[in-house]
Design a protein around this motif. Structure first.
Motif, PDB file in Angstrom:
ATOM      1  N   LEU A 325     -12.092 -12.676  -3.393  1.00 50.74           N
ATOM      2  CA  LEU A 325     -12.589 -13.789  -4.277  1.00 50.74           C
ATOM      3  C   LEU A 325     -13.734 -14.202  -3.911  1.00 50.74           C
ATOM      4  CD1 LEU A 325      -8.798 -14.986  -5.508  1.00 50.74           C
ATOM      5  CD2 LEU A 325     -10.414 -13.547  -6.801  1.00 50.74           C
ATOM      6  N   GLU A 326     -13.966 -14.661  -2.615  1.00 51.47           N
ATOM      7  CA  GLU A 326     -14.998 -15.466  -2.091  1.00 51.47           C
ATOM      8  C   GLU A 326     -16.291 -14.698  -2.660  1.00 51.47           C
ATOM      9  OE1 GLU A 326     -14.706 -15.712   1.973  1.00 51.47           O
ATOM     10  OE2 GLU A 326     -12.929 -17.081   1.787  1.00 51.47           O
ATOM     11  N   THR A 327     -16.485 -13.228  -2.512  1.00 49.26           N
ATOM     12  CA  THR A 327     -17.684 -12.799  -3.143  1.00 49.26           C
ATOM     13  C   THR A 327     -17.771 -12.616  -4.791  1.00 49.26           C
ATOM     14  OG1 THR A 327     -16.404 -10.396  -3.329  1.00 49.26           O
ATOM     15  CG2 THR A 327     -17.194 -11.189  -1.069  1.00 49.26           C
ATOM     16  N   GLY A 328     -16.862 -13.189  -5.246  1.00 51.58           N
ATOM     17  CA  GLY A 328     -17.081 -13.410  -6.576  1.00 51.58           C
ATOM     18  C   GLY A 328     -16.511 -11.957  -7.170  1.00 51.58           C
ATOM     19  N   ALA A 329     -15.791 -11.203  -6.800  1.00 47.43           N
ATOM     20  CA  ALA A 329     -14.868 -10.149  -7.316  1.00 47.43           C
ATOM     21  C   ALA A 329     -13.890 -10.689  -7.867  1.00 47.43           C
ATOM     22  CB  ALA A 329     -14.773  -9.010  -6.319  1.00 47.43           C
ATOM     23  N   ASP A 330     -13.231  -9.776  -9.057  1.00 48.39           N
ATOM     24  CA  ASP A 330     -12.063 -10.349  -9.530  1.00 48.39           C
ATOM     25  C   ASP A 330     -10.773  -9.731  -8.918  1.00 48.39           C
ATOM     26  OD1 ASP A 330     -13.344 -11.555 -11.743  1.00 48.39           O
ATOM     27  OD2 ASP A 330     -13.705  -9.418 -12.584  1.00 48.39           O
ATOM     28  N   LEU A 331      -9.835 -10.298  -8.663  1.00 49.68           N
ATOM     29  CA  LEU A 331      -8.321  -9.654  -8.213  1.00 49.68           C
ATOM     30  C   LEU A 331      -7.465  -8.964  -9.290  1.00 49.68           C
ATOM     31  CD1 LEU A 331      -6.507  -9.553  -5.849  1.00 49.68           C
ATOM     32  CD2 LEU A 331      -5.722 -11.671  -6.523  1.00 49.68           C
ATOM     33  N   LEU A 332      -7.881  -7.584  -9.099  1.00 51.87           N
ATOM     34  CA  LEU A 332      -7.446  -6.731 -10.484  1.00 51.87           C
ATOM     35  C   LEU A 332      -5.849  -6.681 -10.300  1.00 51.87           C
ATOM     36  CD1 LEU A 332      -8.157  -4.878 -12.461  1.00 51.87           C
ATOM     37  CD2 LEU A 332      -8.115  -3.049 -10.652  1.00 51.87           C
ATOM     38  N   GLY A 333      -5.292  -6.916  -9.090  1.00 52.05           N
ATOM     39  CA  GLY A 333      -3.742  -6.801  -9.059  1.00 52.05           C
ATOM     40  C   GLY A 333      -3.197  -6.758  -7.765  1.00 52.05           C
ATOM     41  N   TYR A 334      -1.865  -7.060  -7.769  1.00 55.63           N
ATOM     42  CA  TYR A 334      -1.103  -6.994  -6.356  1.00 55.63           C
ATOM     43  C   TYR A 334       0.231  -6.979  -6.620  1.00 55.63           C
ATOM     44  CZ  TYR A 334       1.040  -9.175  -2.176  1.00 55.63           C
ATOM     45  OH  TYR A 334       1.754  -9.094  -0.924  1.00 55.63           O
ATOM     46  N   THR A 335       0.802  -5.888  -5.962  1.00 55.73           N
ATOM     47  CA  THR A 335       1.966  -5.685  -6.175  1.00 55.73           C
ATOM     48  C   THR A 335       2.534  -4.544  -4.922  1.00 55.73           C
ATOM     49  OG1 THR A 335       3.625  -4.878  -8.040  1.00 55.73           O
ATOM     50  CG2 THR A 335       1.656  -3.437  -7.632  1.00 55.73           C
ATOM     51  N   SER A 336       4.057  -4.214  -5.254  1.00 52.09           N
ATOM     52  CA  SER A 336       4.678  -3.496  -4.299  1.00 52.09           C
ATOM     53  C   SER A 336       3.983  -2.029  -4.448  1.00 52.09           C
ATOM     54  CB  SER A 336       6.066  -3.573  -4.152  1.00 52.09           C
ATOM     55  OG  SER A 336       6.736  -2.885  -5.523  1.00 52.09           O
ATOM     56  N   GLN A 337       4.315  -1.069  -3.518  1.00 52.55           N
ATOM     57  CA  GLN A 337       3.828   0.283  -3.499  1.00 52.55           C
ATOM     58  C   GLN A 337       4.822   0.970  -4.437  1.00 52.55           C
ATOM     59  OE1 GLN A 337       2.745   2.921  -0.327  1.00 52.55           O
ATOM     60  NE2 GLN A 337       4.723   3.838  -0.492  1.00 52.55           N
ATOM     61  N   ALA A 338       6.090   0.613  -4.373  1.00 49.68           N
ATOM     62  CA  ALA A 338       6.894   1.251  -5.569  1.00 49.68           C
ATOM     63  C   ALA A 338       6.673   0.942  -6.961  1.00 49.68           C
ATOM     64  CB  ALA A 338       8.399   0.702  -5.002  1.00 49.68           C
ATOM     65  N   ARG A 339       6.337  -0.391  -7.102  1.00 48.73           N
ATOM     66  CA  ARG A 339       6.040  -0.683  -8.356  1.00 48.73           C
ATOM     67  C   ARG A 339       4.704  -0.117  -9.029  1.00 48.73           C
ATOM     68  NH1 ARG A 339       8.173  -0.892 -12.762  1.00 48.73           N
ATOM     69  NH2 ARG A 339       9.749  -1.995 -11.915  1.00 48.73           N
ATOM     70  N   PHE A 340       3.778   0.028  -8.095  1.00 42.98           N
ATOM     71  CA  PHE A 340       2.398   0.486  -8.381  1.00 42.98           C
ATOM     72  C   PHE A 340       2.765   1.907  -8.814  1.00 42.98           C
ATOM     73  CE2 PHE A 340      -1.465   2.682  -7.144  1.00 42.98           C
ATOM     74  CZ  PHE A 340      -2.358   1.927  -7.587  1.00 42.98           C
ATOM     75  N   LEU A 341       3.056   2.590  -7.881  1.00 47.62           N
ATOM     76  CA  LEU A 341       3.377   4.049  -8.235  1.00 47.62           C
ATOM     77  C   LEU A 341       4.216   4.184  -9.363  1.00 47.62           C
ATOM     78  CD1 LEU A 341       3.846   5.354  -4.622  1.00 47.62           C
ATOM     79  CD2 LEU A 341       1.916   5.529  -5.881  1.00 47.62           C
ATOM     80  N   MET A 342       5.286   3.542  -9.474  1.00 46.13           N
ATOM     81  CA  MET A 342       6.170   3.940 -10.780  1.00 46.13           C
ATOM     82  C   MET A 342       5.319   3.637 -12.030  1.00 46.13           C
ATOM     83  SD  MET A 342       9.782   2.424  -9.434  1.00 46.13           S
ATOM     84  CE  MET A 342      10.786   2.503 -11.042  1.00 46.13           C
ATOM     85  N   ASN A 343       4.599   2.540 -11.956  1.00 46.23           N
ATOM     86  CA  ASN A 343       3.789   2.269 -13.097  1.00 46.23           C
ATOM     87  C   ASN A 343       2.695   3.365 -13.253  1.00 46.23           C
ATOM     88  OD1 ASN A 343       5.093  -0.211 -13.514  1.00 46.23           O
ATOM     89  ND2 ASN A 343       3.100  -1.524 -12.707  1.00 46.23           N
ATOM     90  N   ALA A 344       2.104   3.868 -12.259  1.00 44.35           N
ATOM     91  CA  ALA A 344       1.164   5.169 -12.455  1.00 44.35           C
ATOM     92  C   ALA A 344       1.813   6.323 -12.686  1.00 44.35           C
ATOM     93  CB  ALA A 344       0.429   4.969 -11.079  1.00 44.35           C
ATOM     94  N   GLY A 345       3.142   6.351 -12.854  1.00 43.32           N
ATOM     95  CA  GLY A 345       3.739   7.548 -13.265  1.00 43.32           C
ATOM     96  C   GLY A 345       4.399   8.547 -12.398  1.00 43.32           C
ATOM     97  N   MET A 346       4.702   8.174 -11.051  1.00 44.98           N
ATOM     98  CA  MET A 346       5.151   8.905 -10.141  1.00 44.98           C
ATOM     99  C   MET A 346       6.537   9.887 -10.550  1.00 44.98           C
ATOM    100  SD  MET A 346       5.974   8.415  -6.219  1.00 44.98           S
ATOM    101  CE  MET A 346       4.435   9.171  -5.570  1.00 44.98           C
ATOM    102  N   THR A 347       7.440   9.099 -11.547  1.00 45.44           N
ATOM    103  CA  THR A 347       8.573   9.910 -11.827  1.00 45.44           C
ATOM    104  C   THR A 347       8.168  10.938 -12.701  1.00 45.44           C
ATOM    105  OG1 THR A 347       8.946   8.231 -13.483  1.00 45.44           O
ATOM    106  CG2 THR A 347      10.214   8.150 -11.465  1.00 45.44           C
TER     107      THR A 347
END
Length: 406
Positions: A325-347
């Protein structure tokens, strides 16, 4: 020197040539300690142990990545565990490419090249072919393994891959780093009797490397204002009579600032094990998270077999988020690996394998369970992402986002 001063009886003994290389590296480290006046901060020791050219763990010839101790490896990563990891990750990265209007990917610390090969093939299958795939890796030995893995894909896909010796000033595309931050050198501070000291490395009377503390006001100790504020906060929150070890991550934060400054448009994803600050510096985590890995066995002695074992620490994700964030970038997201992969369609990716084909489906399902289970990698591992030029969020962060915990 007492060669066995740090040799746990439960660990395999390296081959003679490996022991010789380790002894050579240890001698170089002792020389560096002597040149520095008899003491090195721990982050400098960790840097030498992992990255000394030709001898360090990541710059030497140790196998590192694999499934079992008998194949000469020390630990397994998600890309080695299952090809479904790359196929699922590709879905999230493809959406970031589309959202940013870019077609280039840069991977830090590409390991054996299995993730790169899996992503390249998955992007083709998704109809999102890459213009180029760049790899940044300090290890010459790993670069060769990466080339072998990627060349097996065939000419058209392999031709898009190139290795970088230096970062570009400006990059438009998607950055990925899987288990990169945990291997970056950390600084250690230890509090005993209510007094903080820097924990570094010295040499004892037998020539063995060992932990040695120095007062924070010593000429060899550099304490940033940020770290001084952290130690003061820990004093306020944790009983001063409790002996406590605090790890800080200036190298990881500096790396994130460099990457996010380079990122002109696109996104940067980092996957690693760790916690937000409040959990990281928990009163019960009195000895920190420093851990070593050798032949798929974890132990706590960073001076055992220098150059032959991995030395890691969990990631303090709040500091990582602040750095981006100090560089001016946006924080796109932060979550657990499980939630990230499930949201992305691992099942869904797993469902593409016919359950009737037990020889393929059961191993794949077992691997997915390890990637998603709270008792395995699903909760301990987190995904954090930064972006520029992407409106809104991605499907992979749409549910279960934890940025509020940072």
């Amino acid at each position: 020197m007492n060669q066995n001063a740090h040799e746990p009886a439960s660990l395999p003994v390296p081959a003679a040539d490996a022991l010789g290389a380790s002894a050579e590296l240890a001698a170089q480290i002792r020389g560096a300690i002597a040149a520095a006046g008899g003491w090195l901060p721990f982050d400098r020791y960790m840097e030498l142990a992992l990255y000394t050219p030709g001898l360090g763990y990541y710059s030497g010839g140790a196998r590192k990545f694999g499934r079992r101790a008998d194949d000469g490896s020390d630990f397994v990563t998600a890309p080695e565990l299952s090809p479904l990891f790359a196929r699922t990750l590709a879905r999230a990265l493809a959406q970031a490419l589309d959202a940013s209007g870019t077609r280039r990917l840069m991977e830090f610390g590409a390991g054996t090249g299995r993730l790169a090969a899996g992503l390249l093939a998955a992007f083709e299958a998704l109809g999102t072919p890459l213009d180029s795939y760049m790899i940044v890796d300090l290890s010459g030995e790993l670069r060769e393994r990466q080339r072998e893995t990627i060349e097996a894909l065939g000419g058209p896909l392999a031709s898009r891959v190139r290795w970088l010796d230096a970062l570009p000033e400006r990059f438009e595309g998607v950055v990925i780093g899987n288990e990169v931050l945990d291997a970056m050198p950390i600084q250690l501070y230890a509090r005993t009797g209510g007094v903080w000291q820097a924990r570094g490395v010295g040499v004892d009377a037998t020539g063995s490397l060992h932990f040695e503390a120095r007062a924070l006001g010593s000429p060899s100790v550099s304490l940033s204002n940020e770290d001084a504020a952290l130690l003061a906060q820990l004093d306020a929150e944790i009983d001063p009579d409790i002996r406590y070890v605090a790890e800080v991550h200036p190298a990881g934060a500096a790396f994130i600032r460099t990457v996010c400054t380079m990122l002109a448009r696109g996104a940067a994803f980092f996957i690693d094990y760790g916690f937000p600050r409040r959990e990281y510096y928990h009163p019960q985590r009195t000895e920190g998270t420093l851990m070593c890995h050798y032949r798929h066995r974890a132990h706590g002695d960073p001076f055992l077999y220098p150059g032959l074992q991995d030395i890691t620490a969990h990631v303090e994700f709040t500091r990582i988020a602040e750095a981006g964030l100090e560089t001016g970038a946006d924080l796109l997201g932060y979550t657990s690996q499980a939630r990230f992969l499930m949201n992305a369609g691992m099942t869904d990716v797993l469902a593409e394998i016919d359950p009737a084909d037990a020889a393929h489906f059961l191993p794949a399902a077992n691997a997915v369970q390890k990637l998603l289970s709270e008792a395995e990698m699903g909760e301990l591992f987190k995904v954090i992402a930064f972006s520029r030029g992407i409106d809104g969020t991605l499907d992979a962060f749409a549910r279960g986002d934890r940025t509020h915990t940072l």
